[in-house]
Design a protein around this motif. Structure first.
Motif, PDB file in Angstrom:
ATOM      1  N   UNK A  81      47.049  37.045  34.957  1.00 52.32           N
ATOM      2  CA  UNK A  81      46.591  36.700  36.295  1.00 52.32           C
ATOM      3  C   UNK A  81      45.694  37.728  36.955  1.00 52.32           C
ATOM      4  N   UNK A  82      45.339  38.767  36.243  1.00 47.83           N
ATOM      5  CA  UNK A  82      44.449  39.801  36.763  1.00 47.83           C
ATOM      6  C   UNK A  82      43.093  39.714  36.055  1.00 47.83           C
TER       7      UNK A  82
ATOM      8  N   UNK B 150      38.864  48.547  36.384  1.00 47.99           N
ATOM      9  CA  UNK B 150      39.186  47.985  37.695  1.00 47.99           C
ATOM     10  C   UNK B 150      40.058  46.753  37.464  1.00 47.99           C
ATOM     11  N   UNK B 151      41.296  46.797  37.917  1.00 43.04           N
ATOM     12  CA  UNK B 151      42.236  45.687  37.727  1.00 43.04           C
ATOM     13  C   UNK B 151      42.392  44.967  39.061  1.00 43.04           C
ATOM     14  N   UNK B 152      41.807  43.783  39.160  1.00 44.73           N
ATOM     15  CA  UNK B 152      41.792  42.991  40.389  1.00 44.73           C
ATOM     16  C   UNK B 152      42.817  41.873  40.324  1.00 44.73           C
ATOM     17  N   UNK B 153      43.507  41.635  41.445  1.00 45.62           N
ATOM     18  CA  UNK B 153      44.300  40.410  41.622  1.00 45.62           C
ATOM     19  C   UNK B 153      43.692  39.688  42.808  1.00 45.62           C
TER      20      UNK B 153
ATOM     21  N   UNK C 110      40.487  33.513  47.400  1.00 42.48           N
ATOM     22  CA  UNK C 110      39.082  33.868  47.406  1.00 42.48           C
ATOM     23  C   UNK C 110      38.772  35.299  47.842  1.00 42.48           C
ATOM     24  N   UNK C 111      39.801  36.153  47.919  1.00 34.80           N
ATOM     25  CA  UNK C 111      39.620  37.553  48.279  1.00 34.80           C
ATOM     26  C   UNK C 111      40.416  38.430  47.325  1.00 34.80           C
ATOM     27  N   UNK C 112      40.183  39.730  47.380  1.00 33.03           N
ATOM     28  CA  UNK C 112      40.908  40.671  46.539  1.00 33.03           C
ATOM     29  C   UNK C 112      42.211  41.032  47.234  1.00 33.03           C
ATOM     30  N   UNK C 113      43.337  40.782  46.549  1.00 33.53           N
ATOM     31  CA  UNK C 113      44.648  41.118  47.095  1.00 33.53           C
ATOM     32  C   UNK C 113      45.102  42.501  46.642  1.00 33.53           C
ATOM     33  N   UNK C 114      44.680  42.893  45.441  1.00 31.16           N
ATOM     34  CA  UNK C 114      44.998  44.235  44.966  1.00 31.16           C
ATOM     35  C   UNK C 114      43.948  44.695  43.972  1.00 31.16           C
ATOM     36  N   UNK C 115      43.778  46.002  43.943  1.00 29.64           N
ATOM     37  CA  UNK C 115      42.832  46.637  43.030  1.00 29.64           C
ATOM     38  C   UNK C 115      43.444  47.953  42.583  1.00 29.64           C
ATOM     39  N   UNK C 116      43.428  48.164  41.277  1.00 32.06           N
ATOM     40  CA  UNK C 116      43.859  49.441  40.722  1.00 32.06           C
ATOM     41  C   UNK C 116      42.727  49.969  39.844  1.00 32.06           C
TER      42      UNK C 116
END
Length: 109
Positions: free
Chosen positions: A72-73, A93-96, A100-106
């Motif tokens: 899911x990322x 860059x690990x996006x969730x 329609x927006x970024x909920x988390x980024x590592x």
């Protein structure tokens, strides 16, 4: 940027990353988190401050070159070059995404 077909919020993030912290903050949900360099930044004000501090310290460019999905990322590999120690470096860059927006980024090396 290469011809990657990044999901819209992620493409907007990389585009805004070159412009300003306010534009970048608009890519995130109100409760979003960013983990970078051992720190967690939660909420839009903290994300805006994180990006402003990074932009004040360093001049850099990002060039995404790979995209994959995992549990899911969306994971983007990007070459980051600039006036920081160790430049250039390939970062992960690990996006969730959420609504329609970024909920988390590592961001990791």
């Amino acid at each position: 940027m290469t011809d990657l077909h990044l999901p819209e919020p992620i493409a907007a993030y990389f585009s805004a990353d070159r412009q300003n912290p306010d534009a970048l903050a608009h890519c995130f949900t109100a409760q979003a988190t960013v983990k970078d360099e051992g720190q967690t930044h939660a909420g839009l004000a903290a994300i805006r401050a994180w990006k402003a501090a990074a932009s004040a310290r360093f001049t850099y460019t990002t060039e995404p070159f790979a995209l994959e999905q995992d549990s899911g990322h969306h994971i983007v590999r990007s070459r980051v070059s600039g006036n920081f120690p160790g430049s250039p470096v390939n970062l992960r860059y690990r996006f969730r995404l959420e609504r329609g927006l970024i909920a988390s980024l590592e961001i990791t090396a």
